[in-house]
Scaffold this active site. Sequence first.
Site, PDB file in Angstrom:
ATOM      1  N   PHE A 117      -0.306  33.234  40.731  1.00 12.05           N
ATOM      2  CA  PHE A 117      -0.769  33.634  39.401  1.00 12.05           C
ATOM      3  C   PHE A 117      -0.835  35.163  39.338  1.00 12.05           C
ATOM      4  CE2 PHE A 117      -3.980  34.232  36.076  1.00 12.05           C
ATOM      5  CZ  PHE A 117      -3.543  33.341  35.117  1.00 12.05           C
TER       6      PHE A 117
ATOM      7  N   ASP B 262      -7.195  29.970  45.915  1.00 16.42           N
ATOM      8  CA  ASP B 262      -7.595  30.031  44.518  1.00 16.42           C
ATOM      9  C   ASP B 262      -7.538  28.603  43.968  1.00 16.42           C
ATOM     10  OD1 ASP B 262      -7.733  30.304  41.727  1.00 16.42           O
ATOM     11  OD2 ASP B 262      -6.771  32.279  41.772  1.00 16.42           O
TER      12      ASP B 262
ATOM     13  N   TYR C 105     -13.501  27.890  33.283  1.00 16.90           N
ATOM     14  CA  TYR C 105     -13.193  27.551  31.881  1.00 16.90           C
ATOM     15  C   TYR C 105     -12.024  26.602  31.710  1.00 16.90           C
ATOM     16  CZ  TYR C 105     -10.058  31.636  32.501  1.00 16.90           C
ATOM     17  OH  TYR C 105      -9.142  32.526  32.970  1.00 16.90           O
ATOM     18  N   LYS C 106     -11.353  26.210  32.804  1.00  6.33           N
ATOM     19  CA  LYS C 106     -10.197  25.322  32.669  1.00  6.33           C
ATOM     20  C   LYS C 106     -10.668  23.862  32.762  1.00  6.33           C
ATOM     21  CE  LYS C 106      -7.152  28.965  34.131  1.00  6.33           C
ATOM     22  NZ  LYS C 106      -6.614  29.697  35.276  1.00  6.33           N
TER      23      LYS C 106
ATOM     24  N   ARG D 285       3.815  23.796  28.999  1.00  3.40           N
ATOM     25  CA  ARG D 285       2.861  23.196  29.926  1.00  3.40           C
ATOM     26  C   ARG D 285       1.985  22.183  29.199  1.00  3.40           C
ATOM     27  NH1 ARG D 285      -0.982  27.092  33.415  1.00  3.40           N
ATOM     28  NH2 ARG D 285      -1.686  27.556  31.317  1.00  3.40           N
TER      29      ARG D 285
HETATM   30  C1  LIG Z   1      -6.763  30.998  35.291  1.00  2.00           C
HETATM   31  C2  LIG Z   1      -6.568  31.619  36.615  1.00  2.00           C
HETATM   32  C3  LIG Z   1      -7.276  32.770  36.967  1.00  2.00           C
HETATM   33  C4  LIG Z   1      -8.195  33.377  35.957  1.00  2.00           C
HETATM   34  O1  LIG Z   1      -8.769  34.564  36.322  1.00  2.00           O
HETATM   35  P1  LIG Z   1      -9.938  35.172  35.447  1.00  2.00           P
HETATM   36  O2  LIG Z   1     -10.172  36.478  36.080  1.00  2.00           O
HETATM   37  O3  LIG Z   1     -11.135  34.268  35.593  1.00  2.00           O
HETATM   38  O4  LIG Z   1      -9.468  35.253  34.041  1.00  2.00           O
HETATM   39  C5  LIG Z   1      -7.083  33.279  38.234  1.00  2.00           C
HETATM   40  N1  LIG Z   1      -6.243  32.687  39.105  1.00  2.00           N
HETATM   41  C6  LIG Z   1      -5.550  31.583  38.782  1.00  2.00           C
HETATM   42  C7  LIG Z   1      -4.652  30.937  39.771  1.00  2.00           C
HETATM   43  C8  LIG Z   1      -5.692  31.023  37.527  1.00  2.00           C
HETATM   44  O5  LIG Z   1      -5.003  29.928  37.205  1.00  2.00           O
END
Ligand SMILES: *Cc1c(COP(=O)(O)O)cnc(C)c1O
Length: 410
Positions: free
Chosen positions: A124, A195, A220-221, A369
């Site tokens: 990511f 992660d 939040y996911k 997605r």
């Molecule tokens: C959604 C996501 C994030 C989000 O990071 P934030 O700093 O909380 O916005 C980080 N890493 C991965 C792999 C994600 O899917």
Amino acid sequence: MNRETCLSFDRQDPLASVRDEFVLPEGVIYLDGNSLGALPRQTLPRMTQVIGEEWGSGLIRSWNAAHWIEAPARIGDKIARLIGAQAGEVIVADSTSVNLFKLLAEALRVQPERHFILTEASNFPTDLYVAQGLIELLGGNHALRVIERADIERSLDGSVAVLMLTHVDYASGEIHDMRGLTAAAQKFGALVLWDLSHSAGAVPVDLNAAQVDLAVGCGYKYLNGGPGAPAYLFVAKGLQGAIQSPLSGWMGHTAPFAFEPEYRPASGITRQLAGSPPILSMLALEVAIDLWLRVDQQEARRKSMALGDLFIKLVDETCHDLGVEVASPREARLRGSQVSLRHTEGYRVMRALIDRGVIGDFRAPDILRFGFSALYTRYVDVFDAVRRLREVLTSRAWNRPEYANRLPVT
Ligand SMILES: *Cc1c(COP(=O)(O)O)cnc(C)c1O
């Protein structure tokens, strides 16, 4: 496969009633819980209580009387139960990006003889960006080694300080072998940081069983904590003496209200706090975590695999000659709680779908997605979504000038 069959799957679904725990708009098929989870029904009354009573009437007393000060550790302990960690190994704080920075910085600091962060190119973007910024800050003694997925094991050696991977790939949904890769990296003495942003609430995770060192994840996911909900981080018990935080703020001090001039880190995971926790967001997240703790995670996994399999089957049956291609593993056990499709006009196709009440999202360059939250997605939703996808593709409804303009959030 017809609609009646899907309705009968819904009637037999042991998790069907959990959908009633969510507020979902009429006429919308929501397949984007992988980006922003839906609103739990209890969140609004709880927020009314927190704002009106705890803040409005309790005022500053609520830090003690309503146990606000304990929220980061208390909610961390609850998340620990969802990801195979012990109480005291997880705390809720900051965003995933900031937590990554804290743990990566410490992984490098405690191993001065090792110079590399190893990660994969398809990680990511924020994970890559945070590592790049940290390395720049540290002034040239470290480097980020970015390799392809297939090369991870053979790229490990004694110069790697930390292997940083995302467990479930955000674009393809592919799952890494957490246990195998953790063991492989530890054989070379490296620390391993996972992660879990697309894992918690999507696939079962057992950090202790895999002997993971460090982890971060998003609230939040799939966890449904609300837009920009606080994130969490994990430090294995055995490392908590060594791992501190480079953001040595007062909430991570051993005695924040002693107001000493010198920083002394709190024992355990609490030292990972920096500033005051965002109580409103934390307590909204807690409602969602409490809901998750009432759900059988194995049952949720079984259902999300079945929803993904159904989606792929219907796409194969009805859209195979319409320019879409499955970009996720076809085998459910290798896939998170999402299925991605490729289409050269993916962005415009998704915009047209959203205008027809099917909400997924788009990831550059060509990924559509679709996330299948087991808590509120029905089998019939999958059926109807694929039918509308077919309509958009056959009618070329995506081919409208307004869909060519990219909105700020895709
Ligand atoms: C959604 C996501 C994030 C989000 O990071 P934030 O700093 O909380 O916005 C980080 N890493 C991965 C792999 C994600 O899917």
